[in-house]
Structures are given as C-alpha cells and as structure tokens.
Write a protein that holds these residues in place. Structure first.
Motif, PDB file in Angstrom:
ATOM      1  N   GLU A 351       0.818  -1.215   0.000  1.00 43.10           N
ATOM      2  CA  GLU A 351       0.000   0.000   0.000  1.00 43.10           C
ATOM      3  C   GLU A 351       0.853   1.267   0.000  1.00 43.10           C
ATOM      4  OE1 GLU A 351      -2.462  -0.259   3.424  1.00 43.10           O
ATOM      5  OE2 GLU A 351      -0.813  -0.220   4.875  1.00 43.10           O
ATOM      6  N   LEU A 352       2.043   1.221   0.592  1.00 42.35           N
ATOM      7  CA  LEU A 352       2.907   2.392   0.590  1.00 42.35           C
ATOM      8  C   LEU A 352       3.697   2.539  -0.710  1.00 42.35           C
ATOM      9  CD1 LEU A 352       4.351   2.414   4.231  1.00 42.35           C
ATOM     10  CD2 LEU A 352       2.686   3.991   3.240  1.00 42.35           C
ATOM     11  N   LEU A 353       3.632   1.531  -1.548  1.00 41.54           N
ATOM     12  CA  LEU A 353       4.378   1.560  -2.809  1.00 41.54           C
ATOM     13  C   LEU A 353       3.558   2.107  -3.960  1.00 41.54           C
ATOM     14  CD1 LEU A 353       6.005  -1.989  -2.582  1.00 41.54           C
ATOM     15  CD2 LEU A 353       7.106   0.196  -2.084  1.00 41.54           C
ATOM     16  N   GLU A 354       2.274   2.175  -3.782  1.00 41.34           N
ATOM     17  CA  GLU A 354       1.385   2.511  -4.883  1.00 41.34           C
ATOM     18  C   GLU A 354       0.743   3.880  -4.686  1.00 41.34           C
ATOM     19  OE1 GLU A 354       1.449   0.713  -7.448  1.00 41.34           O
ATOM     20  OE2 GLU A 354       2.144  -1.247  -6.769  1.00 41.34           O
ATOM     21  N   THR A 355       0.246   4.424  -5.786  1.00 36.63           N
ATOM     22  CA  THR A 355      -0.457   5.702  -5.758  1.00 36.63           C
ATOM     23  C   THR A 355      -1.911   5.481  -6.166  1.00 36.63           C
ATOM     24  OG1 THR A 355      -0.030   6.231  -8.087  1.00 36.63           O
ATOM     25  CG2 THR A 355       1.695   6.804  -6.485  1.00 36.63           C
ATOM     26  N   GLU A 356      -2.682   6.543  -6.177  1.00 35.28           N
ATOM     27  CA  GLU A 356      -4.092   6.427  -6.576  1.00 35.28           C
ATOM     28  C   GLU A 356      -4.235   5.969  -8.026  1.00 35.28           C
ATOM     29  OE1 GLU A 356      -6.085  10.082  -5.821  1.00 35.28           O
ATOM     30  OE2 GLU A 356      -5.863   9.954  -3.634  1.00 35.28           O
ATOM     31  N   ALA A 357      -3.225   6.270  -8.851  1.00 34.73           N
ATOM     32  CA  ALA A 357      -3.301   5.917 -10.270  1.00 34.73           C
ATOM     33  C   ALA A 357      -2.719   4.540 -10.585  1.00 34.73           C
ATOM     34  CB  ALA A 357      -2.568   6.975 -11.095  1.00 34.73           C
ATOM     35  N   SER A 358      -2.317   3.806  -9.566  1.00 32.97           N
ATOM     36  CA  SER A 358      -1.530   2.597  -9.815  1.00 32.97           C
ATOM     37  C   SER A 358      -2.278   1.513 -10.575  1.00 32.97           C
ATOM     38  CB  SER A 358      -1.022   2.030  -8.484  1.00 32.97           C
ATOM     39  OG  SER A 358      -0.015   2.852  -7.933  1.00 32.97           O
ATOM     40  N   GLU A 359      -3.589   1.412 -10.425  1.00 31.20           N
ATOM     41  CA  GLU A 359      -4.316   0.356 -11.133  1.00 31.20           C
ATOM     42  C   GLU A 359      -4.087   0.414 -12.638  1.00 31.20           C
ATOM     43  OE1 GLU A 359      -5.530   1.822  -8.513  1.00 31.20           O
ATOM     44  OE2 GLU A 359      -6.162   0.176  -7.196  1.00 31.20           O
ATOM     45  N   THR A 360      -3.837   1.606 -13.161  1.00 28.97           N
ATOM     46  CA  THR A 360      -3.631   1.734 -14.600  1.00 28.97           C
ATOM     47  C   THR A 360      -2.301   1.167 -15.055  1.00 28.97           C
ATOM     48  OG1 THR A 360      -2.639   3.947 -14.406  1.00 28.97           O
ATOM     49  CG2 THR A 360      -5.035   3.830 -14.603  1.00 28.97           C
ATOM     50  N   HIS A 361      -1.399   0.846 -14.120  1.00 32.30           N
ATOM     51  CA  HIS A 361      -0.068   0.333 -14.475  1.00 32.30           C
ATOM     52  C   HIS A 361      -0.061  -1.188 -14.605  1.00 32.30           C
ATOM     53  CE1 HIS A 361       1.451   4.074 -12.068  1.00 32.30           C
ATOM     54  NE2 HIS A 361       1.020   4.403 -13.264  1.00 32.30           N
ATOM     55  N   TYR A 362      -1.150  -1.859 -14.285  1.00 31.01           N
ATOM     56  CA  TYR A 362      -1.151  -3.322 -14.200  1.00 31.01           C
ATOM     57  C   TYR A 362      -2.238  -3.937 -15.071  1.00 31.01           C
ATOM     58  CZ  TYR A 362       1.717  -2.494 -10.058  1.00 31.01           C
ATOM     59  OH  TYR A 362       2.705  -2.073  -9.208  1.00 31.01           O
ATOM     60  N   SER A 363      -1.901  -5.053 -15.707  1.00 33.04           N
ATOM     61  CA  SER A 363      -2.920  -5.845 -16.411  1.00 33.04           C
ATOM     62  C   SER A 363      -3.652  -6.762 -15.432  1.00 33.04           C
ATOM     63  CB  SER A 363      -2.265  -6.674 -17.521  1.00 33.04           C
ATOM     64  OG  SER A 363      -1.319  -7.593 -16.991  1.00 33.04           O
ATOM     65  N   GLU A 364      -3.002  -7.067 -14.301  1.00 33.29           N
ATOM     66  CA  GLU A 364      -3.602  -7.936 -13.290  1.00 33.29           C
ATOM     67  C   GLU A 364      -4.455  -7.101 -12.322  1.00 33.29           C
ATOM     68  OE1 GLU A 364       0.626  -8.923 -14.360  1.00 33.29           O
ATOM     69  OE2 GLU A 364      -0.375  -7.211 -13.432  1.00 33.29           O
ATOM     70  N   LYS A 365      -5.221  -7.760 -11.497  1.00 34.00           N
ATOM     71  CA  LYS A 365      -5.878  -7.079 -10.375  1.00 34.00           C
ATOM     72  C   LYS A 365      -4.787  -6.727  -9.355  1.00 34.00           C
ATOM     73  CE  LYS A 365      -9.103  -7.733  -6.537  1.00 34.00           C
ATOM     74  NZ  LYS A 365     -10.002  -8.674  -5.823  1.00 34.00           N
ATOM     75  N   LEU A 366      -4.709  -5.469  -8.993  1.00 34.24           N
ATOM     76  CA  LEU A 366      -3.698  -5.027  -8.037  1.00 34.24           C
ATOM     77  C   LEU A 366      -4.198  -5.208  -6.619  1.00 34.24           C
ATOM     78  CD1 LEU A 366      -1.015  -3.604  -7.354  1.00 34.24           C
ATOM     79  CD2 LEU A 366      -2.254  -1.417  -7.576  1.00 34.24           C
ATOM     80  N   VAL A 367      -3.425  -5.932  -5.818  1.00 36.29           N
ATOM     81  CA  VAL A 367      -3.735  -6.113  -4.401  1.00 36.29           C
ATOM     82  C   VAL A 367      -2.624  -5.466  -3.594  1.00 36.29           C
ATOM     83  CG1 VAL A 367      -3.960  -7.781  -2.523  1.00 36.29           C
ATOM     84  CG2 VAL A 367      -5.103  -8.202  -4.699  1.00 36.29           C
ATOM     85  N   ARG A 368      -3.018  -4.536  -2.733  1.00 32.93           N
ATOM     86  CA  ARG A 368      -2.048  -3.824  -1.893  1.00 32.93           C
ATOM     87  C   ARG A 368      -1.983  -4.477  -0.522  1.00 32.93           C
ATOM     88  NH1 ARG A 368      -4.753   0.260  -4.961  1.00 32.93           N
ATOM     89  NH2 ARG A 368      -3.413   1.996  -5.667  1.00 32.93           N
ATOM     90  N   LEU A 369      -0.873  -5.155  -0.250  1.00 33.47           N
ATOM     91  CA  LEU A 369      -0.643  -5.679   1.087  1.00 33.47           C
ATOM     92  C   LEU A 369      -0.167  -4.528   1.984  1.00 33.47           C
ATOM     93  CD1 LEU A 369       1.177  -9.034   0.198  1.00 33.47           C
ATOM     94  CD2 LEU A 369      -1.252  -8.682   0.679  1.00 33.47           C
ATOM     95  N   PRO A 370      -0.232  -4.689   3.285  1.00 31.76           N
ATOM     96  CA  PRO A 370       0.183  -3.592   4.170  1.00 31.76           C
ATOM     97  C   PRO A 370       1.650  -3.199   3.962  1.00 31.76           C
ATOM     98  CG  PRO A 370      -1.050  -5.235   5.406  1.00 31.76           C
ATOM     99  CD  PRO A 370      -0.795  -5.824   4.055  1.00 31.76           C
TER     100      PRO A 370
END
Length: 586
Positions: A351-370
């Motif tokens: 979760e600390l590695l990603e931004t609000e726009a991060s879903e657009t960077h992935y073809s997979e479903k993005l899951v943010r672990l703590p």
C-alpha cells in the motif's frame, strides 16, 4: 610439463609443442581454465576457429567474470563468422558474446547478420529488436532503443500465431531466449509493451500445451484428507539472490497449520540459501527437467494458488507463468512491473508503494498488502572492517551509490555533480558489473564526462569498486556517510540493509511502484525529511547529510530507534494469507 611451459611455447610460436603441454593438463582436469584458454589460443593460431570458440565457451562458463576470455571469445567468433558467413548460428553466438559484455549495438548487428544468413533463425528473430542497453549516453538514446523494442514486439505479435503444438514448439527457443527484463529500468510505464508481449507468450505456450490452457477448478475441500490450502511458489531465484532476501519471508512465516507450502526452483543451481527455503516449506521441487515436464509436475501438485515472486526475470519462469498451472495465479514484486500475462490474476504489491493511479499500471488485479508487502529479515553481521580495508579515506564524505548501472539514468547524472560542487570532499562510491565490462566502460565514461562538463575533477570524486560479496556490502553500509537512492527504480534489499546499519538514505519517489521502495521504508520510520520533493530538494538533503554531522547523527539515531518497525513484520504475511484464503474459499 604443464600450463607454464605451454604458454612459453605458445609465445615462441611453437603451436604443436604448446598443444602437447596443455592437453595432459586438461585430461587431468577438464575444468582447468588456463589450459582451456591455452588450447583455444593454439586453435586460433592454427585458424581452427570453431575449436577455439568451443574451448573459450567452456572456459567462460567456468570464469564468467574474465574480460580476457570474453574478448578472446569475441575474436574467435568474429574470425569464425568471416570463415563461415552463411552460418547463422555462428553470428548468433557472436551476438551472445557481445550481449554478455554489454555491447548491445554490436550484438544487434550480429543478430541482423544471423537473420541475413537464415531468416528463420528463431532466437535471432525474437531478439533482434528487443535488446536494450543497460547504460545509455542520453535520453534520446533511450527513446531510440525503446522505439526499436516497440517495433520488435509488434512484429512478433503480428507474425507469431502458431496453429498447432508442432508450430508452437518451433517458436520456443526464441521465447526462452530472453524476457523484457531491461525494459523496466527506463523509468516509464511499460504496461502496453508487457500486455502485447504477454499475450504473445500466452498464445505460443497455450498452442504448445493446449491441455494446460484449460481453466482449473480446485479439488473441493470436502474430498481432501489434508484440509490445508495448497500454495506454491515458483522462481529461479531461491538461491543467493536479492529476490530470495526480499520475498522469502512470505514462505518462512506462512501459517503451516492452514497452508501446505510447495516451492519450485526453476532453471537454477541450488546453493546454501536454497536449503533454507527447502526447510521452510512442506514440499520442495528442483525442476531440472524439460519445460513441459516442469509444467506438468507443478500442475500435478493440485495447487489452489501459485505465486511467481519475480515474473519477468527468467524466461523459463515467464513461460510457465503464461499457462494455467493453478486455479489462481499471482505475481509478486520481485520484478516490480506488470507481467502483461492473461494467465496471472493478481499482482501483489504494497500500500505504501502505490499511488491512486496505480491500477492503470497493471494488467492484473492489483492487491495492496500492508506497508511494503514483505517481511524482511536483515543480514546479521558485526562491523569488523574499517574504511582502510576497502582502500577508502577516512576524511572523505562517502556517498554510497550501490545500485546496478541500469538504475542510473543519464538524466540524473547532474545530481552527483551538483552535490560534488557543494561538498568538496564528496566521494561517490559505485560498483562495477563483474562481467558486463562494456557497460562498466560506458558508465564510467558518461559520469566522468558529466563531472568534466561541470568543471570538476572526476578522479577526485568518483570511486569504482569491484562488486562485493553481500557480507562486504553490509560492511560498507557501516562505513559510508550517506546512501544516495537511485531515481526511477529505487533500492530494495540495499535500502533495507542500509537502514539496518542506520545509514541515512535520501530518496526521490517516482510515480511507478519500482521507484517508491525506499520512500515506503522512510515513511514507516517517520523520516519524511529524507524524502525529496524534486531533484533540487534531493541535492539539498544529500548535501546537508554530508556536511552537517550533527544532523547526520540525529538521523542515524532516529533510524536506530525506529527500525524495529521495518523488519520481521508479520502483518504483510497475515494479509497475504487472507488474500489467498479469499481467492480460494471466498
């Protein structure tokens, strides 16, 4: 009798006498590198270039860091290519030699020659426009190679449509030659490239093994004797490798009462760290077999979830990830860029590695672990060495720059010169690649030119040291003044280990996940003052850390006080368990 006498006779021009000296040595020990090299030089003198390339190839495998062997191999291959200009395989071998040194332009020329000799040469066709230099001279050069890569991927996508397992099998040598590993180091969003290439590899693999393309349903738990969720991890890097250090905490700390853990070492030689992983899982498989057998062995384990910690670093693992070996398949951030594969369902990040726009960077479903998503355990070593042990001056302000060359983009070179202009005693400590000697030369030349252009003496400020064993890297963390994080792709293991020694880090977070790892660590420690807003702020922080000793000691004290929050954190592991359980049982 022996190697010394053989070398003397070789220098005297007595090829037959030299051969007579080297052969008994090699019969006694087929892995004697000086004898292999000596016989190769005899073969070169006799214009038996095919024999020379074979001998030098054997020697290079035994001593891959030897620049002399690498250059002699290129000389022999070039001579053989002149002898046999119509032999595509010889040109391809020459390309591989240039590639190993880091001379990508020359490697591409050799691949073009290979295709001219045989347009059907599958490895050359898959590689010719997908090679990328790890050291570029300027941003325009990066853009040029990126355009070539886009063209290469598009052509492969348009032309590779195998209609049968037999047709697909013909493409496998090309598919297994190389991934898009170097693409991610250019600091740009690679989703479009990765998706096109991912669909291509998926198409080829499923055509080759059509039964492994079918969707999988898990065995109902009611029919299982062992009710634990069956989870697998497949990687080529369950060895002395940064991926092992970064992600092995997942495997070590999964609740074995709830999860039956399988680990698969793919396309690699096990070592002492492999044994540690083998002891931490329920079932360990060293997949030394053919690719199809590896795939079927994994599928036969009837996994519920299969996690690839580092998709994109190894071509064989990438190929396996392109087919369906478990009902749910996930990728970890060992190679921190989207896989682009239709067969990977979830990308595990932090979760600390990603931004609000991060879903657009992935073809997979993005899951943010703590947090950072991992449970990291630093190497535990006592500080036993001093600066003098590494030839470093105790009076210098040493800025540690320990990332591989490809993480230092040319547009960020000015940061080093700006710091040097404000910190006269600054020394920037970089490390050579052990085998990519051409990259070493280009990187040093580029940095030296940047310093000269600023009116600074490169010799006064730049230190280039051979790559160190991990244990010595750790010692250096305890001897340097400041850790300078790289732009675009930040430190991972290196940042963890630096903080374990209370070494202050200055970082500039990037929009993409791979440029936010040090940022996330500093956020956990509450050290926002070491996180730069822009390049000018980065220089300002680095200069203050290098000149204000009180502030440097203050930051070190805060790191020492807070670093317990950073290490051996089981929260991401418990979250991973929840994600896996939700994916399997809902």
């Amino acid at each position: 009798m022996g190697t010394r006498e053989g070398l003397a006779k070789l220098e005297a021009g007595d090829l037959a006498g030299a051969e007579a000296e080297f052969l008994p040595v090699l019969f006694a020990n087929p892995k004697d590198v000086p004898a292999l090299h000596g016989l190769a030089r005899v073969a070169m003198g006799a214009r038996r270039f095919d024999v020379a390339t074979d001998l030098l190839g054997q020697a290079k495998k035994l001593e891959p860091a030897s620049e002399r062997l690498a250059l002699d191999f290129l000389e022999a291959c070039s001579a053989l290519a002149s002898q046999q200009p119509g032999n595509a395989s010889v040109h391809y071998a020459l390309a591989q030699g240039f590639l190993e040194l880091g001379d990508i332009e020359a490697a591409r020329d050799a691949l073009v020659a290979s295709l001219m000799a045989d347009p059907r040469h599958v490895q050359a066709r898959w590689l010719v426009n997908r090679l990328l230099p790890r050291v570029c001279g300027n941003p325009q050069e990066i853009a040029l190679w990126r355009r070539r890569t886009a063209t290469g991927i598009a052509i492969l996508d348009a032309t590779v449509h195998p209609a049968s397992p037999e047709a697909s099998a013909l493409e496998l040598p090309g598919l297994l030659a190389r991934t898009n590993f170097d693409l991610a180091y250019q600091g740009q969003d690679d989703r479009q490239f990765q998706e096109i290439y991912g669909r291509l590899v998926h198409r080829a693999m499923t055509a080759w093994l059509p039964d492994l393309a079918e969707p999988l349903l898990p065995v109902p738990f009611v029919f299982r004797e062992d009710k634990r969720i069956r989870i697998g991890f497949a990687s080529a890097h369950f060895t002395r490798h940064t991926v092992f250090m970064f992600l092995s905490g997942w495997i070590r700390h999964l609740d074995k009462s709830r999860f039956k853990v399988f680990c698969y070492l793919v396309n690699a030689t096990p070592d002492d760290w492999t044994q540690e992983i083998a002891g931490a899982c329920d079932e360990f498989r060293h997949l030394q077999c053919a690719l199809e057998d590896s795939a079927r062995n994994i599928r036969a384990d009837a996994l519920d979830v299969l996690i690839y910690p580092d998709v994109g670093m190894d071509a064989r693992s990438f190929a396996l990830a392109a087919i369906r070996l478990a009902p749910v398949q996930m990728a970890g951030m060992g190679h921190p860029v989207t896989t682009g594969l239709p067969s990977i369902d979830i990308f595990l990040s932090g979760e600390l590695l990603e931004t609000e726009a991060s879903e657009t960077h992935y073809s997979e479903k993005l899951v943010r672990l703590p947090g950072i998503s991992v449970c990291y355990h630093p190497l535990q070593t006592q500080q036993t060495k001093q600066r003098a042990d590494f030839g470093l001056d105790g009076a210098d302000t040493i800025y540690l720059c320990c990332q591989p060359h490809q993480k230092y983009l040319p547009q960020s070179d000015g940061v080093f010169t700006e710091i040097a202009g404000l910190v006269p005693q600054a020394k920037f400590l970089f490390f050579d690649h052990p085998a990519r000697h051409y990259d070493n030369y280009r990187f040093k030349a580029r940095l030296r030119q940047a310093f000269l252009a600023r009116g600074l003496d490169p010799a006064r400020h730049l230190i280039f040291m051979p790559r160190q064993a991990w244990e010595d890297f750790i010692q250096l963390y305890g001897l340097c003044d400041v850790f300078l994080d790289s732009f675009g792709w930040s430190g991972g293991n290196t940042s963890f280990e630096a903080l374990s020694r209370s070494l202050p880090i200055v970082t500039l977070p990037a929009p993409l996940m791979r440029g936010r790892q040090s940022f996330a660590m500093l956020k956990i420690l509450g050290l926002d003052e070491c996180i730069a807003r822009d390049a000018l702020d980065y220089v300002k922080i680095a200069v203050r850390l290098g000149t204000d000793q009180d502030w440097n000691r203050h930051i070190r004290g805060r790191i020492a006080q807070e670093r317990g929050k950073l290490f051996d954190d089981l929260t991401p592991v418990r979250a991973l368990e929840a994600v896996v359980a939700q994916a399997v049982v809902g």
